[in-house]
Scaffold this active site. Structure first.
Site, PDB file in Angstrom:
ATOM      1  N   CYS A  24      16.764  30.181  17.740  1.00  0.00           N
ATOM      2  CA  CYS A  24      16.216  31.404  18.312  1.00  0.00           C
ATOM      3  C   CYS A  24      17.040  32.616  17.923  1.00  0.00           C
ATOM      4  O   CYS A  24      17.694  33.240  18.757  1.00  0.00           O
ATOM      5  CB  CYS A  24      16.118  31.268  19.819  1.00  0.00           C
ATOM      6  N   ARG A  82      26.551  29.165   6.879  1.00  0.00           N
ATOM      7  CA  ARG A  82      26.968  30.088   5.824  1.00  0.00           C
ATOM      8  C   ARG A  82      25.958  31.192   5.485  1.00  0.00           C
ATOM      9  O   ARG A  82      26.359  32.337   5.300  1.00  0.00           O
ATOM     10  CB  ARG A  82      27.387  29.313   4.562  1.00  0.00           C
TER      11      ARG A  82
END
Ligand code: PLP
Length: 441
Positions: free
Chosen positions: A361, A330
């Site tokens: 990453c 979210r």
């Protein structure tokens, strides 16, 4: 000390949820870990049901299982006497595996496949919320080939968009969901539904948005629905047995967010429906609602272990945890805000402002932009509040991170309800390359 979502401080200065020390939970089950306060979930479910009961109206409260679905959660909803919304064959399968009665399941979605619809009809789901003409056609032929009368609701777009604190009345409704009122698609859909002996047209459905704090949007939607029902009564002699107002009731993710009273909100809804029924001399329909976030959101807390730190003098201090956008999408998806504490240092003063980074990453993998915390060290347990809705249900395996475990806590006991994924699970569906070619350089 009482916290935003769930929990309190115990005598050791630790965060405790459902009378269980979260530091012990982290030790026993590992991190990241989703912890659900079962009493809190029960409380929310009861708040909806008891309000309708007090008002003496016939109502159904369906938990929107897309907010958080697993077998134990579905079983909990059955214990509490709620119905269940599903939006896919997978959610339907989960519900049936949990032993949830099919007649209390409602099936949603804007592009249900023929396989999903057929399975739902064969299992005897209580109602299918029809979204478009293609689906209506599919259901008619499924009904005919299985010789079954299929109970449906028609989803309409009432031309109201909830923008959390304000409502926008859109002339031409631009939505991928439901039948439009202005272009008379809804009338056409009713006509088609009534003309098939394989369709039982129960009523109307609408869902105006999510994370809504004011009742005005629901009042506006109810008025639109009853204008339509008045028209349908005159033009088609049709009377709805069900008016389904969807979900979207807001929760407080941060101390700046408003708290809504479920009881107040539901009372406004009942008042307006009763007023409309009286004003238009219609029969009183059953009121159905579909809360998801407000049932589970505040009951969920995610525990992480604090790892690396990066201090950029005068710019920002990053504190990284062992999860991120894989267990809570979210913040990356819609800049959602959360609050957190260090579960093992609740009695210590906040002395620093840090940004909580995930371990994926992606620069955008930030869980919290700014939070005040005490001095931390590696191995501390960070507890992020109000992660119970759209957390685990949106979890993914980006970077091949295994999805965390889920634990239910209640009255001093913890129960593992979803196991942590293993590396083995990650390659479980992989198949090796068939061709073996040795390349020599
Ligand atoms: C998502 C959804 C809900 C639940 O919304 P919450 O904001 O979680 O309460 C209910 N009904 C429909 C049709 C939905 O799409």
């Amino acid at each position: 000390m009482v916290f935003l979502g769930s929990g309190n401080m115990n005598s050791e200065g630790h965060l405790e949820i459902g009378d269980v020390d979260t530091v012990d939970l982290a030790k026993e089950f590992g991190t990241p870990l989703y912890v659900y306060d079962v009493a809190k979930i029960r409380e929310q479910a009861t708040a909806y049901l008891s309000t309708f009961k007090k008002r003496n109206v016939t109502a159904k409260v369906a938990y929107a299982s897309k907010a958080f679905s697993c077998i134990a959660m579905v079983q909990l909803m059955q214990q509490e006497g709620l119905h269940l919304d599903v939006v896919s064959g997978g959610e339907l399968f989960t519900a049936l595996q949990a032993g949830f009665p099919a007649t209390h399941i409602h099936f949603h979605g804007n592009n249900k496949s023929i396989e999903e619809l057929t399975a739902a009809v064969e299992e005897g789901v209580g109602s299918i919320v029809v979204d478009n003409f293609y689906e209506l056609d599919c259901l008619k032929s499924i009904g005919e080939s299985l010789n079954r009368v299929i109970p449906i609701q028609l989803r309409i777009t009432p031309g109201i968009e909830a923008h959390t604190h304000e409502y926008i009345l859109t002339g031409q409704e631009d939505s991928k969901f439901g039948f439009d009122l202005i272009s008379k698609q809804a009338d056409q859909a009713l006509h088609e539904a009534l003309s098939s002996s394989y369709i039982d047209m129960m009523g109307i459905h609408c869902h105006i948005g999510s994370q809504i704090f004011e009742s005005d949007g629901f009042v506006m939607a109810i008025r639109k629905i009853f204008d339509l029902l008045e028209d349908w009564s005159e033009s088609f002699g049709y009377e709805a047995r069900v008016v389904n107002l969807g979900g979207g009731f807001g929760i407080a993710y941060t101390t700046n967010d408003k708290k809504i009273s479920i009881e107040e909100m539901m009372n406004v809804v009942v008042d307006e429906v009763q007023d409309q029924v009286a004003e238009k001399s219609l029969a009183m329909p059953e009121i159905w609602i579909e809360p998801g976030r407000s049932i589970v959101g505040e009951a969920g807390t995610t525990l992480y272990t604090v790892g690396s730190e990066k201090r950029i003098p005068g710019v920002r201090n990053y504190l990284a945890v062992d999860g991120g956008m894989t267990d809570n999408l979210r913040p990356a998806l819609y800049q959602a805000k959360y609050e957190a504490v260090i579960a093992n240092r609740l009695s210590q003063k906040n002395t620093q402002t840090v940004s909580i980074a995930g371990k994926c990453c992606e620069s955008g993998d930030m869980l919290i932009q700014e939070v005040s915390l005490p001095k931390t060290s590696q191995g501390d347990i960070l507890a992020m509040f109000c992660t119970g809705a759209y957390g685990y249900s949106m979890a993914n395996n980006y970077n091949r991170l295994p999805r965390p475990a889920v634990v239910f806590v209640e009255e001093g006991e913890a129960q593992l309800v979803v196991e942590r994924e293993t590396y083995r699970d990650l390659v479980h569906l992989d198949r090796p390359l068939k061709k073996t070619v040795v390349t020599s350089f």
